[in-house]
Each structure stands twice: as structure tokens, then as C-alpha cells.
Design a protein around this motif. Structure first.
Motif, PDB file in Angstrom:
ATOM      1  N   SER A 234      40.143  98.225  32.085  1.00  0.00           N
ATOM      2  CA  SER A 234      40.968  99.359  32.457  1.00  0.00           C
ATOM      3  C   SER A 234      41.937  99.705  31.331  1.00  0.00           C
ATOM      4  CB  SER A 234      41.750  99.042  33.732  1.00  0.00           C
ATOM      5  OG  SER A 234      42.612 100.104  34.063  1.00  0.00           O
ATOM      6  N   SER A 235      42.137 101.012  31.120  1.00  0.00           N
ATOM      7  CA  SER A 235      43.066 101.499  30.099  1.00  0.00           C
ATOM      8  C   SER A 235      42.779 100.864  28.749  1.00  0.00           C
ATOM      9  CB  SER A 235      44.517 101.216  30.517  1.00  0.00           C
ATOM     10  OG  SER A 235      44.818 101.883  31.709  1.00  0.00           O
ATOM     11  N   SER A 236      41.565 100.925  28.316  1.00  0.00           N
ATOM     12  CA  SER A 236      41.204 100.338  27.031  1.00  0.00           C
ATOM     13  C   SER A 236      40.536 101.361  26.130  1.00  0.00           C
ATOM     14  CB  SER A 236      40.286  99.129  27.226  1.00  0.00           C
ATOM     15  OG  SER A 236      39.292  99.412  28.163  1.00  0.00           O
ATOM     16  N   ASP A 237      40.602 101.084  24.838  1.00  0.00           N
ATOM     17  CA  ASP A 237      39.916 101.949  23.887  1.00  0.00           C
ATOM     18  C   ASP A 237      38.416 101.660  23.943  1.00  0.00           C
ATOM     19  OD1 ASP A 237      42.301 102.995  23.088  1.00  0.00           O
ATOM     20  OD2 ASP A 237      42.498 101.728  21.324  1.00  0.00           O
ATOM     21  N   ILE A 238      37.632 102.715  23.993  1.00  0.00           N
ATOM     22  CA  ILE A 238      36.181 102.596  24.012  1.00  0.00           C
ATOM     23  C   ILE A 238      35.639 103.269  22.756  1.00  0.00           C
ATOM     24  CG2 ILE A 238      34.063 103.252  25.216  1.00  0.00           C
ATOM     25  CD1 ILE A 238      35.623 103.063  27.820  1.00  0.00           C
ATOM     26  N   VAL A 239      34.837 102.539  22.000  1.00  0.00           N
ATOM     27  CA  VAL A 239      34.349 103.040  20.718  1.00  0.00           C
ATOM     28  C   VAL A 239      32.819 103.046  20.710  1.00  0.00           C
ATOM     29  CG1 VAL A 239      34.315 102.669  18.221  1.00  0.00           C
ATOM     30  CG2 VAL A 239      36.397 102.180  19.521  1.00  0.00           C
ATOM     31  N   PHE A 240      32.253 104.144  20.230  1.00  0.00           N
ATOM     32  CA  PHE A 240      30.806 104.243  20.023  1.00  0.00           C
ATOM     33  C   PHE A 240      30.564 104.443  18.536  1.00  0.00           C
ATOM     34  CE2 PHE A 240      26.944 107.083  19.874  1.00  0.00           C
ATOM     35  CZ  PHE A 240      26.033 106.066  20.110  1.00  0.00           C
ATOM     36  N   LYS A 241      29.732 103.575  17.941  1.00  0.00           N
ATOM     37  CA  LYS A 241      29.407 103.659  16.523  1.00  0.00           C
ATOM     38  C   LYS A 241      27.903 103.869  16.358  1.00  0.00           C
ATOM     39  CE  LYS A 241      33.110 100.608  14.841  1.00  0.00           C
ATOM     40  NZ  LYS A 241      33.386  99.374  14.043  1.00  0.00           N
ATOM     41  N   THR A 242      27.529 104.705  15.401  1.00  0.00           N
ATOM     42  CA  THR A 242      26.100 104.963  15.212  1.00  0.00           C
ATOM     43  C   THR A 242      25.793 105.419  13.794  1.00  0.00           C
ATOM     44  OG1 THR A 242      24.200 106.198  16.076  1.00  0.00           O
ATOM     45  CG2 THR A 242      26.292 107.364  15.976  1.00  0.00           C
ATOM     46  N   ASP A 243      24.558 105.202  13.381  1.00  0.00           N
ATOM     47  CA  ASP A 243      24.079 105.736  12.104  1.00  0.00           C
ATOM     48  C   ASP A 243      23.199 106.958  12.329  1.00  0.00           C
ATOM     49  OD1 ASP A 243      21.900 104.499  13.233  1.00  0.00           O
ATOM     50  OD2 ASP A 243      21.404 103.260  11.497  1.00  0.00           O
ATOM     51  N   LYS A 244      23.122 107.411  13.588  1.00  0.00           N
ATOM     52  CA  LYS A 244      22.346 108.596  13.943  1.00  0.00           C
ATOM     53  C   LYS A 244      23.279 109.778  14.233  1.00  0.00           C
ATOM     54  CE  LYS A 244      18.083 106.826  14.130  1.00  0.00           C
ATOM     55  NZ  LYS A 244      18.304 105.410  13.859  1.00  0.00           N
ATOM     56  N   VAL A 245      22.709 110.961  14.255  1.00  0.00           N
ATOM     57  CA  VAL A 245      23.483 112.168  14.547  1.00  0.00           C
ATOM     58  C   VAL A 245      23.801 112.232  16.038  1.00  0.00           C
ATOM     59  CG1 VAL A 245      23.399 114.690  14.601  1.00  0.00           C
ATOM     60  CG2 VAL A 245      22.527 113.449  12.614  1.00  0.00           C
ATOM     61  N   VAL A 246      25.065 112.468  16.369  1.00  0.00           N
ATOM     62  CA  VAL A 246      25.475 112.652  17.758  1.00  0.00           C
ATOM     63  C   VAL A 246      25.377 114.134  18.094  1.00  0.00           C
ATOM     64  CG1 VAL A 246      27.403 112.524  19.372  1.00  0.00           C
ATOM     65  CG2 VAL A 246      26.924 110.610  17.842  1.00  0.00           C
ATOM     66  N   LEU A 247      24.587 114.466  19.100  1.00  0.00           N
ATOM     67  CA  LEU A 247      24.295 115.851  19.446  1.00  0.00           C
ATOM     68  C   LEU A 247      25.327 116.448  20.394  1.00  0.00           C
ATOM     69  CD1 LEU A 247      20.488 115.254  20.086  1.00  0.00           C
ATOM     70  CD2 LEU A 247      21.543 116.134  17.990  1.00  0.00           C
ATOM     71  N   LYS A 248      25.962 115.592  21.185  1.00  0.00           N
ATOM     72  CA  LYS A 248      26.971 116.053  22.143  1.00  0.00           C
ATOM     73  C   LYS A 248      27.945 114.913  22.404  1.00  0.00           C
ATOM     74  CE  LYS A 248      25.570 118.432  25.702  1.00  0.00           C
ATOM     75  NZ  LYS A 248      24.979 118.794  27.016  1.00  0.00           N
ATOM     76  N   HIS A 249      29.231 115.243  22.589  1.00  0.00           N
ATOM     77  CA  HIS A 249      30.225 114.204  22.898  1.00  0.00           C
ATOM     78  C   HIS A 249      31.504 114.863  23.387  1.00  0.00           C
ATOM     79  CE1 HIS A 249      33.091 114.864  19.581  1.00  0.00           C
ATOM     80  NE2 HIS A 249      32.034 115.267  18.909  1.00  0.00           N
TER      81      HIS A 249
END
Length: 218
Positions: free
Chosen positions: A130-145
Motif C-alpha cells: 500500500s502507498s508504494s512506488d511501482i516501477v515498470f522497466k522495459t527495453d521494448k516500446v510502450v504503446l500506452k500508459h
């Protein structure tokens, strides 16, 4: 069903303890992986009998299924202890993640031919996330966010202090992030620049020629 019960037990262990957590999901080289860091404060110099201590005595709490389990590590100092959980989804699908399956009230996961799509919505039901930072990392193209912070060149998408709301991202399976490189192409040099450069070079050649000729006359 057993997996869900196991995680709910793990959630309950952290409800009443002073815990903070960070969750990181990575999609690189066509494989998903999770990295979770849970930090628990010590009370009067020791940990509660719940929380991290329970994981120490019952590793089954971090099993995804009969064959797969998070790798875990414990570190501590005088004030707190930290539990780090990691799992690489090279043998099973990311939708088997205990966090994905049980920490969000509403979720949509699509595994299409050329992209993955995640839509997570509502209050988080995992108290330790709860109440935490959420991180998404990728080497691919993000199409929507709908991330709060974005570094497209590094492929980092961050939701700050997430407690409730929604997380949306769609990532390509095929299109990789291209590193920007600057190259000088003869075709993009303007004509007038080419004329100026040619004139300067011609002038230098003429001056050198005159000097050489004069020296030969003596």
C-alpha cells in the motif's frame, strides 16, 4: 486456490507491522521479472513474530506454485530488517504472479501476438504494498500508459505513492527502444554550406600553391 490462500496469509502478516515496500516489474529480453523489497521496522530492537519472521520460518509463503517460488534474501541492521523477493518468469506466464493475481481488486491481462496489455484498478488489497512506488522497466516500446513519471529513452515508467486508482500499460513484444545516435549525412548538408566549404578549401590550396611557387623562384 491454495496459492491465493498462501498469499493472503503473507498479506496478513504485514498488516499490523511497520512495513514499507517497493515493487518493480521488468520486461527485458522478452522475459518478465519481479523485484520486491519489503522493509520492516524493529520494535524495541527486535521484529514482531509476524511479518518477515514468519517468512523465515515458513518459506512456503513465497511459493507461486508447487514448482516455482520467489528467491528471497534477508538483510538487517539495528533499526530494521529487509526482505527482498525476486522471480524471473522464463518458464511461466506473468499472470501467475502472486502480486498481480491477488494484490489488485480488478485486473485485465491480455497476451496478444505483438503486445502485452495490463489494466489494474481499485484499492490495493496487499497492505505491505500500500502507498508504494511501482516501477515498470522495459527495453521494448510502450504503446500506452498512464504513469506519473516517464523516461522513454531508458524505458522506465513510474507510479508514485500508488494506493488506489488504476495502472495501465501496453508494451510491444516486437518493437525495441532505439537508442538515438547522431550521424552526419552528406545528403542533409545544405548546398550553401557545401559551397562555403569548397571555397575555403580552394582558397587554402591557392595560398599554399603561391607560397610554394615563390619559394621555388628563389
Amino acid at each position: 486456490m491454495r496459492i491465493k490462500k498462501v498469499l493472503l496469509v503473507l498479506i496478513a502478516l504485514f498488516v499490523l507491522t511497520g512495513c514499507t515496500a517497493k515493487y518493480e516489474l521488468t520486461y527485458e529480453n522478452d522475459v518478465f521479472s519481479e523485484h520486491i523489497v519489503i522493509n520492516e521496522e524493529k520494535i524495541n530492537g527486535s521484529l514482531s513474530e509476524f511479518g518477515i519472521n514468519r517468512v523465515k520460518t515458513n518459506p512456503n509463503l513465497v511459493k507461486l506454485d508447487e514448482k516455482n517460488s520467489y528467491k528471497y534474501e534477508f538483510t538487517n541492521d539495528e533499526k530494521s530488517e529487509t526482505l527482498t523477493l525476486d522471480f524471473k518468469y522464463d518458464n511461466i506466464s506473468i499472470d501467475n504472479s502472486l502480486v498481480y493475481k491477488n494484490c489488485f481488486r480488478y485486473k485485465t491481462f491480455l497476451d496478444k501476438d505483438d503486445y502485452y496489455y495490463f489494466h489494474l484498478e481499485g484499492d490495493m488489497v496487499c497492505e505491505y504494498l500500500s502507498s508504494s512506488d511501482i516501477v515498470f522497466k522495459t527495453d521494448k516500446v510502450v504503446l500506452k500508459h498512464n504513469a506519473d513519471e516517464v523516461d522513454e529513452e531508458k524505458g522506465i515508467y513510474k507510479w508514485n505513492d500508488f494506493e488506489k486508482g488504476e495502472i495501465v500499460f501496453q508494451v510491444s513484444k516486437t518493437e525495441k527502444i532505439q537508442t538515438a545516435t547522431k550521424t552526419i549525412d552528406d545528403g542533409i548538408i545544405p548546398l550553401y554550406v557545401k559551397i562555403i566549404i569548397a571555397a575555403i578549401v580552394g582558397l587554402i590550396i591557392f595560398v599554399v600553391y603561391r607560397k610554394v611557387k615563390k619559394s621555388q623562384e628563389f
